[in-house]
Design a protein around this motif. Structure first.
Motif, PDB file in Angstrom:
ATOM      1  N   GLU A   1      76.894 -26.503  40.042  1.00  0.00           N
ATOM      2  CA  GLU A   1      78.289 -26.085  40.099  1.00  0.00           C
ATOM      3  C   GLU A   1      78.337 -24.589  39.784  1.00  0.00           C
ATOM      4  N   VAL A   2      79.126 -23.850  40.547  1.00  0.00           N
ATOM      5  CA  VAL A   2      79.241 -22.402  40.397  1.00  0.00           C
ATOM      6  C   VAL A   2      80.668 -22.071  39.983  1.00  0.00           C
ATOM      7  N   ILE A   3      80.792 -21.202  38.974  1.00  0.00           N
ATOM      8  CA  ILE A   3      82.116 -20.742  38.542  1.00  0.00           C
ATOM      9  C   ILE A   3      82.140 -19.222  38.612  1.00  0.00           C
ATOM     10  N   LEU A   4      82.997 -18.685  39.485  1.00  0.00           N
ATOM     11  CA  LEU A   4      83.276 -17.258  39.528  1.00  0.00           C
ATOM     12  C   LEU A   4      84.491 -17.014  38.642  1.00  0.00           C
ATOM     13  N   PHE A   5      84.529 -15.860  37.994  1.00  0.00           N
ATOM     14  CA  PHE A   5      85.495 -15.677  36.907  1.00  0.00           C
ATOM     15  C   PHE A   5      85.910 -14.218  36.824  1.00  0.00           C
ATOM     16  N   ASP A   6      87.231 -13.988  36.732  1.00  0.00           N
ATOM     17  CA  ASP A   6      87.756 -12.655  36.413  1.00  0.00           C
ATOM     18  C   ASP A   6      88.048 -12.613  34.920  1.00  0.00           C
ATOM     19  N   ASN A   7      87.352 -11.747  34.204  1.00  0.00           N
ATOM     20  CA  ASN A   7      87.600 -11.612  32.761  1.00  0.00           C
ATOM     21  C   ASN A   7      88.986 -11.004  32.532  1.00  0.00           C
ATOM     22  N   ALA A   8      89.393 -10.930  31.297  1.00  0.00           N
ATOM     23  CA  ALA A   8      90.741 -10.472  30.950  1.00  0.00           C
ATOM     24  C   ALA A   8      91.059  -9.123  31.594  1.00  0.00           C
ATOM     25  N   GLY A   9      92.195  -9.064  32.261  1.00  0.00           N
ATOM     26  CA  GLY A   9      92.648  -7.815  32.864  1.00  0.00           C
ATOM     27  C   GLY A   9      92.040  -7.485  34.206  1.00  0.00           C
ATOM     28  N   VAL A  10      91.026  -8.248  34.633  1.00  0.00           N
ATOM     29  CA  VAL A  10      90.300  -7.955  35.864  1.00  0.00           C
ATOM     30  C   VAL A  10      90.897  -8.742  37.033  1.00  0.00           C
ATOM     31  N   GLY A  11      91.051  -8.088  38.183  1.00  0.00           N
ATOM     32  CA  GLY A  11      91.487  -8.786  39.385  1.00  0.00           C
ATOM     33  C   GLY A  11      92.772  -9.563  39.164  1.00  0.00           C
ATOM     34  N   ALA A  12      92.716 -10.865  39.434  1.00  0.00           N
ATOM     35  CA  ALA A  12      93.908 -11.716  39.351  1.00  0.00           C
ATOM     36  C   ALA A  12      94.167 -12.258  37.947  1.00  0.00           C
TER      37      ALA A  12
ATOM     38  N   ARG B   1      73.604  -2.828  54.356  1.00  0.00           N
ATOM     39  CA  ARG B   1      74.669  -2.965  55.361  1.00  0.00           C
ATOM     40  C   ARG B   1      74.945  -4.440  55.667  1.00  0.00           C
ATOM     41  N   GLU B   2      73.912  -5.266  55.675  1.00  0.00           N
ATOM     42  CA  GLU B   2      74.106  -6.704  55.886  1.00  0.00           C
ATOM     43  C   GLU B   2      74.857  -7.331  54.716  1.00  0.00           C
ATOM     44  N   TYR B   3      74.528  -6.906  53.512  1.00  0.00           N
ATOM     45  CA  TYR B   3      75.216  -7.393  52.311  1.00  0.00           C
ATOM     46  C   TYR B   3      76.708  -7.068  52.389  1.00  0.00           C
ATOM     47  N   ILE B   4      77.040  -5.857  52.765  1.00  0.00           N
ATOM     48  CA  ILE B   4      78.444  -5.446  52.836  1.00  0.00           C
ATOM     49  C   ILE B   4      79.200  -6.252  53.885  1.00  0.00           C
ATOM     50  N   LYS B   5      78.543  -6.573  54.992  1.00  0.00           N
ATOM     51  CA  LYS B   5      79.170  -7.441  56.004  1.00  0.00           C
ATOM     52  C   LYS B   5      79.477  -8.816  55.419  1.00  0.00           C
ATOM     53  N   ARG B   6      78.532  -9.352  54.654  1.00  0.00           N
ATOM     54  CA  ARG B   6      78.722 -10.692  54.098  1.00  0.00           C
ATOM     55  C   ARG B   6      79.883 -10.728  53.102  1.00  0.00           C
ATOM     56  N   LEU B   7      80.147  -9.608  52.420  1.00  0.00           N
ATOM     57  CA  LEU B   7      81.245  -9.563  51.454  1.00  0.00           C
ATOM     58  C   LEU B   7      82.599  -9.804  52.108  1.00  0.00           C
ATOM     59  N   GLU B   8      82.688  -9.592  53.409  1.00  0.00           N
ATOM     60  CA  GLU B   8      83.952  -9.748  54.117  1.00  0.00           C
ATOM     61  C   GLU B   8      84.149 -11.157  54.674  1.00  0.00           C
ATOM     62  N   SER B   9      83.221 -12.056  54.402  1.00  0.00           N
ATOM     63  CA  SER B   9      83.282 -13.377  55.048  1.00  0.00           C
ATOM     64  C   SER B   9      84.426 -14.243  54.519  1.00  0.00           C
ATOM     65  N   ARG B  10      84.892 -13.986  53.314  1.00  0.00           N
ATOM     66  CA  ARG B  10      86.065 -14.714  52.808  1.00  0.00           C
ATOM     67  C   ARG B  10      87.316 -13.992  53.326  1.00  0.00           C
ATOM     68  N   LYS B  11      88.067 -14.658  54.158  1.00  0.00           N
ATOM     69  CA  LYS B  11      89.197 -14.015  54.835  1.00  0.00           C
ATOM     70  C   LYS B  11      90.526 -14.215  54.112  1.00  0.00           C
ATOM     71  N   ASN B  12      90.730 -15.387  53.512  1.00  0.00           N
ATOM     72  CA  ASN B  12      92.017 -15.725  52.903  1.00  0.00           C
ATOM     73  C   ASN B  12      91.909 -15.819  51.391  1.00  0.00           C
ATOM     74  N   ASP B  13      93.052 -15.646  50.718  1.00  0.00           N
ATOM     75  CA  ASP B  13      93.108 -15.783  49.251  1.00  0.00           C
ATOM     76  C   ASP B  13      92.063 -14.900  48.577  1.00  0.00           C
ATOM     77  N   ARG B  14      91.998 -13.651  49.025  1.00  0.00           N
ATOM     78  CA  ARG B  14      91.056 -12.723  48.403  1.00  0.00           C
ATOM     79  C   ARG B  14      91.603 -12.271  47.046  1.00  0.00           C
ATOM     80  N   ASP B  15      90.702 -11.816  46.206  1.00  0.00           N
ATOM     81  CA  ASP B  15      91.056 -11.437  44.849  1.00  0.00           C
ATOM     82  C   ASP B  15      91.814 -10.109  44.853  1.00  0.00           C
ATOM     83  N   LEU B  16      92.525  -9.850  43.755  1.00  0.00           N
ATOM     84  CA  LEU B  16      93.204  -8.573  43.601  1.00  0.00           C
ATOM     85  C   LEU B  16      92.190  -7.497  43.217  1.00  0.00           C
ATOM     86  N   PRO B  17      92.410  -6.256  43.618  1.00  0.00           N
ATOM     87  CA  PRO B  17      91.483  -5.190  43.243  1.00  0.00           C
ATOM     88  C   PRO B  17      91.504  -4.948  41.737  1.00  0.00           C
TER      89      PRO B  17
END
Length: 294
Positions: free
Chosen positions: A60-71, A171-187
């Motif tokens: 199981e994988v958990i991605l996480f925005d710490n306090a004040g980060v992103g969303a 350059r391949e890594y940067i392309k892969r970062l764009e693969s999630r199209k919807n519900d992207r995180d806040l900057p």
């Protein structure tokens, strides 16, 4: 198997101590979760989906925005110690009894603090492109809290070596970062970046006594992964960690910088699989690593 992937898993929220934390949880249920803690000025979208989806096949994988980060709500604190406290509050809010921590750069600093202060919560550590408290040359004077004029150029310059092969991997890594199209995180906001920068600079300050003394208290099985040309956290810091952590092993990838585990992601994922397995987790030698180019 959880039906979601890096690209489709919805962002969820949990509240603790009046702070609303954003997270994404997917992968193989019933396993000890991997809590992924990211680098300076990054959010949940900063992880390579090929890496997270591969990890999710067995864990199981958990991605996480710490306090004040992103969303996430709240204010980003200026110390790693406080950031680790937020991680503990988040884990308790989710009812997590044990986690393995995958920490990249700043995330690796938080991972070490978690293991030091909450040893029962942490099972295993995977430290990526990070260094010990008070490490060599960890001043981070090249980093700024201001928005990067060209984020792609920044990532290619910081995460990958100047060689043609490494830049192509970047350059391949940067392309892969764009693969999630919807519900992207806040900057990441400027205020959050200011807090993070203060935290990593404080972590890098050499203490008056006992420079690496705390490392001996982190007895968890630890996998250290570093690039031999890392310009953000110099490679000597990986060797210092390996020397002082009682139960650590080090993988140093060739011709790679801060994002070495992305450049060599196929080899990296094999190494992680061995490390997290129940069998004897002795990793391949360096010669076999050099032949395992992604």
């Amino acid at each position: 198997m959880n039906k979601y992937t890096h690209e489709t898993v919805p962002t969820q929220f949990v509240e603790a101590n009046d702070i609303r934390y954003a997270y994404r949880r997917f992968g193989k249920p019933g396993t000890i979760p991997l809590l992924l803690l990211g680098y300076f000025n990054s959010n949940m979208d900063g992880w390579d989906p090929e890496v997270t989806n591969s990890l999710a096949a067995d864990h199981e994988v958990i991605l996480f925005d710490n306090a004040g980060v992103g969303a996430s709500g709240g204010k980003t604190p200026p110390t790693v110690v406080e950031m680790a406290n937020h991680c503990v509050a988040f884990c308790r809010a989710l009812g997590l009894k044990q986690i393995h921590v995958v920490g990249f750069s700043l995330g690796g600093m938080i991972a070490q603090q978690l293991a030091l202060e909450h040893p029962q919560l942490v099972g295993r550590l995977i430290l990526l492109g990070t260094g010990p408290r008070g490490g060599e040359g960890m001043t981070f004077t090249e980093l700024s809290a201001e928005e990067q004029v060209d984020p792609v150029a920044f990532l290619l310059g910081a995460f990958f070596s100047p060689s043609e092969a490494s830049q192509a991997a970047g350059r391949e890594y940067i392309k892969r970062l764009e693969s999630r199209k919807n519900d992207r995180d806040l900057p990441v906001s400027r205020d959050s970046a200011v807090g993070q920068l203060a935290a990593i600079r404080e972590w890098g300050t050499i203490p008056a006594t006992g420079r690496y003394a705390t490392l001996k208290s982190i007895t968890h099985p630890t996998l250290i992964v570093h690039g031999n040309k890392d310009i953000v956290v110099t490679p000597i810091n990986a060797f210092i960690q390996e020397e002082h952590l009682p139960n650590a092993q080090l993988i140093m990838y060739p011709d790679s910088s801060h994002g070495a585990f992305y450049q060599y992601r196929k080899a990296f994922l094999e190494h992680v699989k061995i490390f997290l397995s129940d069998r004897d987790s002795v990793l391949p030698d360096q010669d076999s690593i050099k032949s395992s180019v992604a």
